[in-house]
Structures are given as C-alpha cells and as structure tokens.
Motif scaffolding. Sequence first.
Motif, PDB file in Angstrom:
ATOM      1  N   ALA A  21      41.657  93.677  35.461  1.00 57.84           N
ATOM      2  CA  ALA A  21      40.614  94.361  36.247  1.00 57.84           C
ATOM      3  C   ALA A  21      39.462  94.792  35.352  1.00 57.84           C
ATOM      4  N   ALA A  22      38.294  94.855  35.944  1.00 58.37           N
ATOM      5  CA  ALA A  22      37.116  95.315  35.219  1.00 58.37           C
ATOM      6  C   ALA A  22      37.230  96.823  35.006  1.00 58.37           C
ATOM      7  N   ARG A  23      36.949  97.269  33.811  1.00 55.83           N
ATOM      8  CA  ARG A  23      37.081  98.691  33.521  1.00 55.83           C
ATOM      9  C   ARG A  23      35.801  99.419  33.932  1.00 55.83           C
ATOM     10  N   ASP A  24      35.704  99.673  35.221  1.00 58.46           N
ATOM     11  CA  ASP A  24      34.491 100.299  35.750  1.00 58.46           C
ATOM     12  C   ASP A  24      34.667 101.786  35.980  1.00 58.46           C
ATOM     13  N   ILE A  25      35.926 102.281  36.003  1.00 56.54           N
ATOM     14  CA  ILE A  25      36.147 103.707  36.262  1.00 56.54           C
ATOM     15  C   ILE A  25      35.959 104.469  34.952  1.00 56.54           C
ATOM     16  N   GLU A  26      35.098 105.486  34.977  1.00 54.76           N
ATOM     17  CA  GLU A  26      34.923 106.356  33.823  1.00 54.76           C
ATOM     18  C   GLU A  26      35.761 107.609  34.053  1.00 54.76           C
ATOM     19  N   VAL A  27      36.675 107.882  33.129  1.00 59.49           N
ATOM     20  CA  VAL A  27      37.618 109.002  33.271  1.00 59.49           C
ATOM     21  C   VAL A  27      37.298 110.028  32.195  1.00 59.49           C
ATOM     22  N   SER A  28      37.299 111.330  32.556  1.00 60.97           N
ATOM     23  CA  SER A  28      37.085 112.407  31.598  1.00 60.97           C
ATOM     24  C   SER A  28      38.042 113.545  31.922  1.00 60.97           C
TER      25      SER A  28
ATOM     26  N   ILE B 249      43.584 118.495  34.269  1.00 57.05           N
ATOM     27  CA  ILE B 249      42.679 118.169  35.384  1.00 57.05           C
ATOM     28  C   ILE B 249      41.733 117.075  34.916  1.00 57.05           C
ATOM     29  N   LEU B 250      41.763 115.933  35.672  1.00 57.53           N
ATOM     30  CA  LEU B 250      40.929 114.777  35.321  1.00 57.53           C
ATOM     31  C   LEU B 250      39.790 114.626  36.314  1.00 57.53           C
ATOM     32  N   ARG B 251      38.696 114.026  35.847  1.00 59.59           N
ATOM     33  CA  ARG B 251      37.583 113.624  36.727  1.00 59.59           C
ATOM     34  C   ARG B 251      37.355 112.129  36.538  1.00 59.59           C
ATOM     35  N   TRP B 252      36.970 111.437  37.642  1.00 56.48           N
ATOM     36  CA  TRP B 252      36.690 110.007  37.530  1.00 56.48           C
ATOM     37  C   TRP B 252      35.537 109.633  38.448  1.00 56.48           C
ATOM     38  N   THR B 253      34.983 108.458  38.197  1.00 61.30           N
ATOM     39  CA  THR B 253      33.848 108.000  38.997  1.00 61.30           C
ATOM     40  C   THR B 253      34.348 107.288  40.250  1.00 61.30           C
TER      41      THR B 253
ATOM     42  N   THR C  79      38.262 111.958  46.805  1.00 63.70           N
ATOM     43  CA  THR C  79      38.604 112.898  45.744  1.00 63.70           C
ATOM     44  C   THR C  79      38.243 112.285  44.397  1.00 63.70           C
ATOM     45  N   MET C  80      37.416 112.986  43.639  1.00 64.78           N
ATOM     46  CA  MET C  80      36.986 112.506  42.329  1.00 64.78           C
ATOM     47  C   MET C  80      37.528 113.401  41.210  1.00 64.78           C
ATOM     48  N   MET C  81      38.407 114.350  41.526  1.00 63.69           N
ATOM     49  CA  MET C  81      38.986 115.233  40.522  1.00 63.69           C
ATOM     50  C   MET C  81      40.391 115.590  40.977  1.00 63.69           C
ATOM     51  N   GLY C  82      41.363 115.541  40.056  1.00 62.56           N
ATOM     52  CA  GLY C  82      42.728 115.848  40.445  1.00 62.56           C
ATOM     53  C   GLY C  82      43.547 116.344  39.280  1.00 62.56           C
TER      54      GLY C  82
ATOM     55  N   ASN D 145      39.971  98.715  40.518  1.00 61.33           N
ATOM     56  CA  ASN D 145      39.505  98.989  39.157  1.00 61.33           C
ATOM     57  C   ASN D 145      40.433 100.002  38.514  1.00 61.33           C
ATOM     58  N   ILE D 146      40.401 100.060  37.179  1.00 61.16           N
ATOM     59  CA  ILE D 146      41.274 100.948  36.424  1.00 61.16           C
ATOM     60  C   ILE D 146      40.465 101.576  35.292  1.00 61.16           C
ATOM     61  N   GLY D 147      40.751 102.847  34.989  1.00 65.68           N
ATOM     62  CA  GLY D 147      40.173 103.524  33.838  1.00 65.68           C
ATOM     63  C   GLY D 147      41.240 104.339  33.141  1.00 65.68           C
ATOM     64  N   THR D 148      41.131 104.477  31.824  1.00 69.20           N
ATOM     65  CA  THR D 148      42.111 105.248  31.058  1.00 69.20           C
ATOM     66  C   THR D 148      41.391 106.186  30.114  1.00 69.20           C
ATOM     67  N   ILE D 149      42.125 107.219  29.670  1.00 66.34           N
ATOM     68  CA  ILE D 149      41.632 108.142  28.641  1.00 66.34           C
ATOM     69  C   ILE D 149      42.838 108.737  27.934  1.00 66.34           C
ATOM     70  N   ASP D 150      42.729 108.911  26.622  1.00 67.82           N
ATOM     71  CA  ASP D 150      43.769 109.561  25.836  1.00 67.82           C
ATOM     72  C   ASP D 150      43.384 111.007  25.602  1.00 67.82           C
ATOM     73  N   SER D 151      44.282 111.925  25.895  1.00 62.83           N
ATOM     74  CA  SER D 151      44.009 113.340  25.685  1.00 62.83           C
ATOM     75  C   SER D 151      45.333 114.072  25.537  1.00 62.83           C
ATOM     76  N   SER D 152      45.264 115.227  24.915  1.00 66.97           N
ATOM     77  CA  SER D 152      46.464 116.021  24.659  1.00 66.97           C
ATOM     78  C   SER D 152      46.559 117.167  25.661  1.00 66.97           C
ATOM     79  N   SER D 153      47.763 117.549  25.988  1.00 69.16           N
ATOM     80  CA  SER D 153      47.971 118.789  26.734  1.00 69.16           C
ATOM     81  C   SER D 153      47.774 119.964  25.785  1.00 69.16           C
ATOM     82  N   ALA D 154      47.484 121.111  26.345  1.00 68.12           N
ATOM     83  CA  ALA D 154      47.241 122.290  25.518  1.00 68.12           C
ATOM     84  C   ALA D 154      48.557 122.748  24.885  1.00 68.12           C
ATOM     85  N   PRO D 155      48.491 123.497  23.777  1.00 67.84           N
ATOM     86  CA  PRO D 155      49.712 123.991  23.136  1.00 67.84           C
ATOM     87  C   PRO D 155      50.429 124.997  24.033  1.00 67.84           C
ATOM     88  N   GLU D 156      51.685 125.236  23.686  1.00 66.52           N
ATOM     89  CA  GLU D 156      52.459 126.236  24.418  1.00 66.52           C
ATOM     90  C   GLU D 156      52.035 127.632  23.976  1.00 66.52           C
ATOM     91  N   VAL D 157      52.445 128.629  24.746  1.00 70.53           N
ATOM     92  CA  VAL D 157      52.069 130.012  24.465  1.00 70.53           C
ATOM     93  C   VAL D 157      52.634 130.427  23.110  1.00 70.53           C
TER      94      VAL D 157
END
Length: 820
Positions: A17-24, A34-38, A69-72, A98-110
């Motif tokens: 698939a064409a990588r047309d989705i921008e994910v942040s 919480i992610l946002r996409w186009t 829905t553009m945020m979830g 279409n498909i989009g990916t992003i690498d990100s970390s979860s926040a640290p524990e308390v």
Amino acid sequence: MKWPAIFVLLSICLQAAARDIEVSVFSATSKSVILRWTRVYGASSYKVIAAPQNSPGNPVGYAVFGPHTMMGTINSLSPNIMYTFTVAALDNAQEILNIGTIDSSSAPEVMDPILTVKSKDSKTFIVSFSLKTGVTSYIIRLQNPNRFIRENIVSSSPAEIESLDPYTEYSLSIMSVNSGGQSQPSSPVTAKTVLPPPQLSASSPSNDSITVSWAPVANAVQYSLSLYKFGWNTTFIKHNTSSTNWIVSGLDMGSVYVIKGFAWDPEGRQGEDSQYINQMTIFTGPAMPSIANVSMVMNNGLAGISVSWERDEGVFGSLQYHVMSDQNLTCNSTSSSCTLAPVGCGEVHTVRVSTSNEAGPSDQSGPVVFITSPCPPQSLAVVESTEGSCTLTWDTVTHVDSYTAFIKRGDGAEESCNTTSRSCTYNCTCGHTYLMSVMAFNQAGSSPEGQVLNDTILLCCPEGVSISAVSTDTFEITWTVSRGAELYQTRAADSSEVILCNDTAPVCALSDLSCDSSYSVVVTPCNDISGCNRACKAHTQITAPCMPMNLTLTQRNSSCFSVSWTPNNRLAIYTVTASGDDGTRTCNTDGNSCDITDLPCGSNFEVSVIATSPAGLGLPSYSELLETGPCCPVDQVVDQVTQAMSNVSWSPAKGAHTFITSLTSTRGHARCHTMDSHCLMGCITCGTNYTVTMEAISHSGRRSNCSYEGFSSSACCPSGVRLYGMAHSSLRVHWRGAGSSHSYVTELVGSTNNYTCTASPGESSCDVPNIQCGDVYTVVVTPLTPEGSKVLFCTQRIYSVSCAGSNLGTVIYRGKRSVD
C-alpha cells in the motif's frame, strides 16, 4: 480474526500500500498513547495496532475507530517500552486502503517517592532519589504554601534545587521523562528550608573589647556566635543568645578577631552560617604631632613644600621633628616648620610628621595629601569652529581646578578666558595675528609660564556658496567675493574621484560628474601672502540618480510581469512605466524589481524605468517590449457527433492566432491545432470523462493555457444483441453490456406495433411479452444516461418473427441498419 493474524496481514499490506497516512503522537502515559492521523478518503474505519519494537510480530493491543475519527487512544501498554504503532485505513469490504506507522515510547512508570531532602543553605535543597533505566531526565516538582508550583529538570541524583525561599515548607514530587513523555508525579514528601544567616557587624569600643550586632532574623528563637583570634587556634569563644548583640571583653589590644554566627528555628534546626567578618581591637599609643599647614614656597628658584605643625611645649626634654613624603623627600627640624625640596609641578605628596625625644619616637601623624602647583598646559592649538569664532585648545593637565587663557591680537586688543575645561572660545577675525598662552591653577597656586602660540588667521572663507544642478552630471557653484582673494580653487570630491576648477571669478561649473554620488564641494580662497585657507567649510551635494541598466522582464502570471534591473543607486525611488494601446501601468519601489499588475491579455506594452532621489530625476532606462499572453476564449462547447467523434467550438480570443485543443482521459486523448474557431476530433472513447484544455498561441508564439469544464462521452452501445423466442408469445432480447452502471432500454419497431422493455443496471437481457408474429422488427438496445436520455448512436438490427399457429414461430436475423 486473532491479533497476530491481523498484524501479519497488515505487515504484508504495508509493503504494497502507498504510505499516505501521516501518523503522529499527541500524548503518552505509561499505559496508553493518543495518536493522530490524516484522513483517507473512502475509508469506512481505521484500525490501530501496537507492537513492541523488539517483538514486531506480537502485538499487545489494537483499537478500531470510525471513518470520521482522526485521533484515538490505544491502551494496555507497558511503561517505558518502545512500540511500533500502525494505523490502517479500511474500506467497506475491510480491504486496506492505506497504512501509516510511527515508532514511539510509552511514558515511564510512576517514580518511587523522593528518598531524602537536605538543606544545603537557606535557599537550596539537595534532593536524592532512585534512578530508573531508560529515562532521559527527571522533573522535580515543588509547591510552596501559596500553592505556587515550579518544576526543575535534572539529569541525575543527588540534584541541587536553588533559588528557594528561606524557612519555607515545600511539597516535593518527582517525574521521570523519556522520548514518549513523562510519568505521573510520585507521592509527595515535605521539606522545609532553614533560616537565613544573620548579617553581622562589629566595632571595637576599647582596646580590649569588641561589640557584635545584627538585625533580627525572622522566626529565629536563638543565635549561636563564635570568635577566635586570627592566627591563634587557642583563643576560641562561643556564645548563645536570644538578643541581637554580643559584647566580648578581655581581648588583646591591637589584635584581629574572626567572627561568624547562625540562627536556630523553633524546630531546633541550625540555620545557614553567616560570612566571616574581621574586627581589630583599638591600639593606643603615645601622643603624635598634628600638622597645622602645608603650602608651596620658592627658595632660590626652587619650589618646595613648607610643612608646619603645633609644637608640644609641655613635653620634657628636646624634641626632634621628622617630616616625610611618600615621594622620598624628608626634612628634620627642632622648630615647628620644615621645607621638603625640591618638588616639581603637578606632584601628589602624602606628608606625615613624627616626633621623638630621649624616651623614644611617637606615632606618625595622620597623613595629609598635598598637590603641588600644576604644570603649564602644552600642545596649544587653534580651531576655527565657526566663522568669526575660534577655539583655543590644550592638553589636559592633572590636578587642576581652573585655567586662564590670554589672547592678544596684533593691533593691541586683549581678552582673557577663565574655564574649567581644556578649551576656550574667543572672537577671531580672518586675516589677523594672535599671541596666546594658558596658565593652570589649583589650591597650591598657578603653573609656571608655558608655551606661547603665534597664530595667523587665514583669508576669510567665501560666503553665500550656492550649488545647483544644471543637468544630471553638471554643478554650477557661485559665491560672494572674499576680501583679499586673488584666486579661487573649487574642489569637488566623492569616494572615487576629485574634480578641480581654478578661476579668478566667483563662479565655477563642474561637469562630467558621476551619477548618484555625494560630492563634497569646497571653495578655497588664495593669495600670494597668506596662501590658501584650507579650513573653509565643505558643502555636500548629490548628483541625480543613475539610469537603470539591464532591464529584465519576467512573467509571473498571465496578468503580471516582474521588471528587474541592476541596482546602481544608493537611495532612490524607481518608477516603472508600461505604456501601450490599453493604457499605462506603473509601479514604484526602492528596490531593484517591481511587479506590473492588471495587464490585459493579448496586449503589447513598452516598458522603461526611471529613478528619483532627493537630488532630482535621473535619465530613463532603455525601453523593453512586453507582450502579454493571448486571451482565452470565453465560451467553449463540445458536441458529440458520433460515438467516436466530437466537434469542439469556441468564441474568438484577443491576441490569439492559433489554438491547440486537447481532450484527455485515462483511456487516451485527442488533439488538434487550428487557426479556426472550431475543430472536429476523432478517436473518442465511449463512456469516458475527458478533461478539456486549450492553448491559445499569439503570432510571436506566446502561449496561454485555458481550462474548461470536463466533457463526458456517451455510454458505450452494447454488443452481441440477440433475439430469442419464448413461451406465451414473448421475445427475450439478450446483449453484452459495456458496463454495469447503466440501465438499458430495448425498442422493437414493427410495421403495426412497437414494443419496449428496460433492464436495470447490471442486467443484460429483458423480456417483451405479447409479440405480434408475422412481422419484421427493427431492434435497438441503447444505454441510458444518468439523466435518463438515450444514446443516439447504437446500431439497429432487423429480425423477422414468423407464426406457428397461434404461437411465435422462427426468429430470423436479417442484418444491421445504420443509424440515420
């Protein structure tokens, strides 16, 4: 479908698939992101999957969201883990668009609560806490009793938190930070800063005691002080008190003592230590002489300092007085005065007197600073500040209270000037000789005689100098006659050239000047006796601006041209003028380019540029011809002649000589080039949407691109039309359709009866009941347009239908008939 199967399917589709989705990433916690996409048009849902980056084949969670829905949020994450988040847009059939990916970390524990908080001083905490792996930094949050919150970013433990308020209780918590975000605050701990230090001051009222005092420290209940003798570790005194002073007695005379202290708060905590202060006890000794007077004296042409004092007549025995200067001068006397010699002008002497007798010497008297009379001013010079006013200047002399300048003119007139500055202004008349000297004064007296300056004022400078520009490169200079002048030298200079004009008349013309140049013009009077007065004032005049060069025209759009030129003026306003049959257009700028706008299509203009500055109007540039693109036809019509041929026609267009018309689609295109206002175009594919464009071309080859409303060719006629006899006097008409999006209408026209039937989209046959046998029928199957009209180009076929008793007999195909 299980999560691993879904993830594998998305991984496979991700490659195709064409990588047309921008994910942040909008935000992250330790358990969710919480992610946002186009938006992807045509998507009926969005599927979000999270998988650890070190185990991409094992997703840990997914979520599905609606088409709007553009945020979830995706939950069930682990703290401080790097994830790969995949967002897939699905259509109604759950196919991936279409498909989009992003690498990100979860926040640290308390974080665990802060381990310890210690006061370094009254405004600083030292905070210790447990370090966490995978954390890039930490945020320490403090809240004071007024609920004011501040946050400090630190990198390691322990950490210093500065700029706090003394004796204030704070609530402290800690958060860890990584690339994904920050953790929630830990459980708070409380800590209070200590008291500030007392501000100590000390004095020695006697030779064996010291008094220490300080301002009260807020919230202090007690103070602790310590004192020890400088250089002696054995003498160490400590003292606790609730008052704000302490008197220490029994100390050594003339000794230095070191003192410090701190305050105690109501909780029994020691406050911040004060800075060390030093205090010396008073030293008493025998009586000393007191200097009564110091003055300048002259003795045999040498200058000296006369020092006198009060003689102590009540002392037994002979007294010997010793006078000393820090400039290595001494004198001794048994009387009450003595002279230090020789001394120079402008010297500073610190004088002391001591006395001695058989019992020994006394202490030296207090120092007296004496400054000798100033030196005479040097480097006298005269500057004619304005016409008829001269300024005598000299170098600054040290230790001076005032100056007096003496000016004597050659005809005997004299004047003086008193000042505290190093200049004096006097009336001077051109052509006279002046003798000038300056004396300096201070409390010790006047300076010796110094330099005498002999100055002759030169010829008077011409007055009424007027400079006018008679052309773009010529100045005419005029002035009034200067008394005694035999020749005038007119000099005009700019940064690159000097132009001279020598004449006996009070007028001069300077030609061939450089454009847009600032000339300094000086008229110098000369004669054989005084020479030339080179101090006459210069007059500045600017020549007219230069003619703009290298005119360049650049088309920005169909109605706007950018006109640029080589910048060759410093401060000028440029006016660009475009003149033609359609009027005049202008624009102004102080730069080197300007846009001529609102130019009508199909027009010709002559363009030139002229510069204007405070010096006047320059010469216009050479002209350039400007031609706008031809106009586009206002009206354009496409008429379909046959299924594969269309006629395109348009209205006349100003400036256009030929036209290139194009019909373009994904199935091909048609194109024609003509001088006429119409064009017949073949090779049109049925059932196709065409883009209609045109190029209008002028005689010189300038082109204008024209776009019009799209054209849709008629639906394709079906093929393979067949007629079959059915039971109960019915006929079935069957065909092969060109598409499933059209309805079809079938018409059977006989000699006595006509029949019709309609097939819905997707169907390829229809039945006609109650057919009259024994007749010849013309059959045509035609697709319907979305508006319900019939396509007029489909082929008609001829069939004969015989009778077999009361039923239909044989159906025989007789051939085709072209459409009229």
